[in-house]
Design a protein around this motif. Sequence first.
Motif, PDB file in Angstrom:
ATOM      1  N   PHE A 119       0.821  -1.215   0.000  1.00 17.22           N
ATOM      2  CA  PHE A 119       0.000   0.000   0.000  1.00 17.22           C
ATOM      3  C   PHE A 119       0.856   1.268   0.000  1.00 17.22           C
ATOM      4  N   LEU A 120       2.116   1.120  -0.416  1.00 20.02           N
ATOM      5  CA  LEU A 120       3.066   2.223  -0.320  1.00 20.02           C
ATOM      6  C   LEU A 120       2.628   3.443  -1.112  1.00 20.02           C
ATOM      7  N   LYS A 121       2.309   3.259  -2.388  1.00 18.39           N
ATOM      8  CA  LYS A 121       1.995   4.411  -3.236  1.00 18.39           C
ATOM      9  C   LYS A 121       0.730   5.111  -2.759  1.00 18.39           C
ATOM     10  N   GLU A 122      -0.276   4.338  -2.371  1.00 14.95           N
ATOM     11  CA  GLU A 122      -1.512   4.955  -1.864  1.00 14.95           C
ATOM     12  C   GLU A 122      -1.239   5.751  -0.591  1.00 14.95           C
ATOM     13  N   THR A 123      -0.339   5.239   0.239  1.00 19.12           N
ATOM     14  CA  THR A 123       0.013   5.943   1.478  1.00 19.12           C
ATOM     15  C   THR A 123       0.729   7.253   1.169  1.00 19.12           C
ATOM     16  N   GLU A 124       1.684   7.191   0.250  1.00 13.27           N
ATOM     17  CA  GLU A 124       2.450   8.401  -0.110  1.00 13.27           C
ATOM     18  C   GLU A 124       1.533   9.471  -0.688  1.00 13.27           C
ATOM     19  N   LEU A 125       0.607   9.065  -1.546  1.00 13.43           N
ATOM     20  CA  LEU A 125      -0.290  10.037  -2.172  1.00 13.43           C
ATOM     21  C   LEU A 125      -1.296  10.617  -1.185  1.00 13.43           C
ATOM     22  N   ALA A 126      -1.741   9.786  -0.257  1.00 12.21           N
ATOM     23  CA  ALA A 126      -2.760  10.239   0.695  1.00 12.21           C
ATOM     24  C   ALA A 126      -2.184  11.178   1.745  1.00 12.21           C
ATOM     25  N   LEU A 191     -11.692  -1.376 -15.801  1.00 14.56           N
ATOM     26  CA  LEU A 191     -11.211  -0.640 -16.974  1.00 14.56           C
ATOM     27  C   LEU A 191     -10.319  -1.502 -17.858  1.00 14.56           C
ATOM     28  N   GLY A 192      -9.724  -2.556 -17.279  1.00 16.22           N
ATOM     29  CA  GLY A 192      -8.898  -3.461 -18.065  1.00 16.22           C
ATOM     30  C   GLY A 192      -7.472  -3.005 -18.276  1.00 16.22           C
ATOM     31  N   PHE A 193      -6.999  -2.076 -17.457  1.00 17.10           N
ATOM     32  CA  PHE A 193      -5.596  -1.664 -17.531  1.00 17.10           C
ATOM     33  C   PHE A 193      -5.132  -1.163 -16.159  1.00 17.10           C
ATOM     34  N   GLU A 194      -3.815  -1.223 -15.962  1.00 15.31           N
ATOM     35  CA  GLU A 194      -3.235  -0.785 -14.691  1.00 15.31           C
ATOM     36  C   GLU A 194      -3.093   0.732 -14.696  1.00 15.31           C
ATOM     37  N   LEU A 195      -3.532   1.367 -13.641  1.00  9.62           N
ATOM     38  CA  LEU A 195      -3.464   2.822 -13.558  1.00  9.62           C
ATOM     39  C   LEU A 195      -2.015   3.272 -13.374  1.00  9.62           C
ATOM     40  N   ASP A 196      -1.676   4.364 -14.032  1.00  9.26           N
ATOM     41  CA  ASP A 196      -0.339   4.933 -13.933  1.00  9.26           C
ATOM     42  C   ASP A 196      -0.217   5.663 -12.599  1.00  9.26           C
ATOM     43  N   ASP A 199       0.474   9.383 -12.662  1.00  8.63           N
ATOM     44  CA  ASP A 199      -0.460  10.277 -13.342  1.00  8.63           C
ATOM     45  C   ASP A 199      -1.229  11.133 -12.334  1.00  8.63           C
ATOM     46  N   VAL A 200      -1.442  12.394 -12.693  1.00  6.89           N
ATOM     47  CA  VAL A 200      -2.125  13.321 -11.787  1.00  6.89           C
ATOM     48  C   VAL A 200      -3.563  12.870 -11.525  1.00  6.89           C
ATOM     49  N   ASN A 201      -4.184  12.205 -12.500  1.00  2.74           N
ATOM     50  CA  ASN A 201      -5.552  11.727 -12.291  1.00  2.74           C
ATOM     51  C   ASN A 201      -5.608  10.619 -11.239  1.00  2.74           C
ATOM     52  N   TYR A 202      -4.559   9.806 -11.215  1.00  5.81           N
ATOM     53  CA  TYR A 202      -4.483   8.763 -10.177  1.00  5.81           C
ATOM     54  C   TYR A 202      -4.318   9.416  -8.803  1.00  5.81           C
ATOM     55  N   LEU A 268     -17.015  10.922 -12.067  1.00  6.78           N
ATOM     56  CA  LEU A 268     -16.171  11.915 -12.737  1.00  6.78           C
ATOM     57  C   LEU A 268     -14.696  11.515 -12.700  1.00  6.78           C
ATOM     58  N   HIS A 269     -14.240  11.005 -11.567  1.00  7.79           N
ATOM     59  CA  HIS A 269     -12.841  10.571 -11.456  1.00  7.79           C
ATOM     60  C   HIS A 269     -12.564   9.399 -12.399  1.00  7.79           C
ATOM     61  N   ILE A 270     -13.470   8.415 -12.404  1.00  7.60           N
ATOM     62  CA  ILE A 270     -13.274   7.228 -13.237  1.00  7.60           C
ATOM     63  C   ILE A 270     -13.319   7.595 -14.720  1.00  7.60           C
ATOM     64  N   GLN A 271     -14.259   8.454 -15.091  1.00 12.95           N
ATOM     65  CA  GLN A 271     -14.379   8.881 -16.480  1.00 12.95           C
ATOM     66  C   GLN A 271     -13.141   9.657 -16.920  1.00 12.95           C
ATOM     67  N   ARG A 272     -12.596  10.482 -16.036  1.00 11.81           N
ATOM     68  CA  ARG A 272     -11.400  11.259 -16.367  1.00 11.81           C
ATOM     69  C   ARG A 272     -10.219  10.322 -16.656  1.00 11.81           C
ATOM     70  N   ILE A 273     -10.079   9.284 -15.803  1.00 15.40           N
ATOM     71  CA  ILE A 273      -8.980   8.324 -16.005  1.00 15.40           C
ATOM     72  C   ILE A 273      -9.202   7.521 -17.282  1.00 15.40           C
ATOM     73  N   SER A 274     -10.423   7.079 -17.486  1.00 18.83           N
ATOM     74  CA  SER A 274     -10.757   6.285 -18.661  1.00 18.83           C
ATOM     75  C   SER A 274     -10.553   7.093 -19.928  1.00 18.83           C
ATOM     76  N   GLY A 275     -10.971   8.366 -19.907  1.00 18.97           N
ATOM     77  CA  GLY A 275     -10.820   9.233 -21.073  1.00 18.97           C
ATOM     78  C   GLY A 275      -9.368   9.512 -21.388  1.00 18.97           C
ATOM     79  N   ALA A 276      -8.567   9.715 -20.339  1.00 23.79           N
ATOM     80  CA  ALA A 276      -7.135   9.989 -20.535  1.00 23.79           C
ATOM     81  C   ALA A 276      -6.456   8.788 -21.164  1.00 23.79           C
ATOM     82  N   GLN A 277      -6.843   7.572 -20.751  1.00 21.83           N
ATOM     83  CA  GLN A 277      -6.273   6.343 -21.306  1.00 21.83           C
ATOM     84  C   GLN A 277      -6.649   6.205 -22.776  1.00 21.83           C
ATOM     85  N   SER A 278      -7.896   6.505 -23.108  1.00 15.51           N
ATOM     86  CA  SER A 278      -8.360   6.411 -24.508  1.00 15.51           C
ATOM     87  C   SER A 278      -7.593   7.377 -25.397  1.00 15.51           C
ATOM     88  N   ASN A 279      -7.357   8.580 -24.896  1.00 10.55           N
ATOM     89  CA  ASN A 279      -6.639   9.590 -25.679  1.00 10.55           C
ATOM     90  C   ASN A 279      -5.183   9.194 -25.928  1.00 10.55           C
TER      91      ASN A 279
END
Length: 282
Positions: A119-126, A191-196, A199-202, A268-279
Motif C-alpha cells: 500500500f506504499l503508493k496509496e500511502t504516499e499520495l494520501a 477498466l482493463g488496464f493498470e493505472l499509472d 499520473d495526476v488523475n491517479y 467523474l474521477h473514473i471517467q477522467r482516467i478512462s478518457g485519458a487512457q483512450s486519448n
Amino acid sequence: MLAVKKVLNNNVVIATHPDHEEVVLIGKGLGFGRSPGDEIAGSQAEKFFVLRNETEREQYKQLLTYIDEEFVGLMEEEISRLEVTFSSSLNEHIHVGLTDHLYFAVKRIQDGHGITNPFLKETELAYPKEYQAAAAMAERVGNKLDVRLPEGEIGFITLHIHSALTNRDLSAVNRHTQLVSELVRRIETFLGFELDRRDVNYLRLVRHLHHAIERVETETYTENQDPLLNVLQTEYPLCYNLSWKLMKVMQQRLNKHVPDAEAVYLTLHIQRISGAQSNSIR
C-alpha cells in the motif's frame, strides 16, 4: 527539582516527577554525565512529555525492558522533531507504537529479512507531508544505526505519524489505506488496464477516496448532487455503474451509509482516467 531515574542517551532522560510519576526530558546534552538519583531542573529540558494514560505508561515501561535505551532515546529525539515539524503535539501512543515498530523493523533488516508494503503508493499520495517527514526520519535513523530502511518501511512510519497527528487509531488508518487499495484494484479490473501511479488523475482519485472514507466515517456528508446524478447516468453509464459498485464495497467495509452524492464524484474521477487512457492510445 526532579530526580534522574534513567539516562537513555546524552539528550534524553527519564526522571521522577512529584505530580506525574515519571516524565521524559529532552534537551541537548541533558543526560551527559548524569546518573540515576541526580537532581535535575525541569527547566533545563527543551521539551518534556508525560504519558498520562496508564496503559500507555505501562507499555512504555515494558519497552525499556527489551529495547536498547539508546534506541529509545533516539526515537524520543525523532518524535520531538516531528512535533516541531508539524507544529503540533502528537498522540502519546506514538512513543510506544512507533518505537516498538521501528525497533523490530530494524532488527528484521539487520537479520537480512526484506520489508514489503503493498500500500506504499496509496500511502504516499494520501499523506504527502507525513511521508516526507517519515522519509527524513528513516534516513536519519538509518545513518545513526548504519542500516538502510527500505521505502516500504517509510510507508509504515507515515501511517504511525498520521495516526498520531489526527488522534486516529492506527488500525483504522491501516484499514482505510487497504480499502483504498482494494477500490483501486476494482477500478483497474473494470477498466482493463493498470493505472499509472505517476499520473495526476491517479493522485486525485486516491486522495478523493481517502477523503470520501473519512467523510463517511465522520458522517460529514457532501451537498446533494441529484441533478448531476441523472446527467452522469446518461452520459457515462459504465463509469456510473462502477461508482455504485465501489460505494457498496465502501458501505460493507465501513458498515456505514455512503451518500448518493458520492456517485457523482467517483463517476467523474473514473471517467477522467478512462478518457485519458483512450486519448493516449489514439
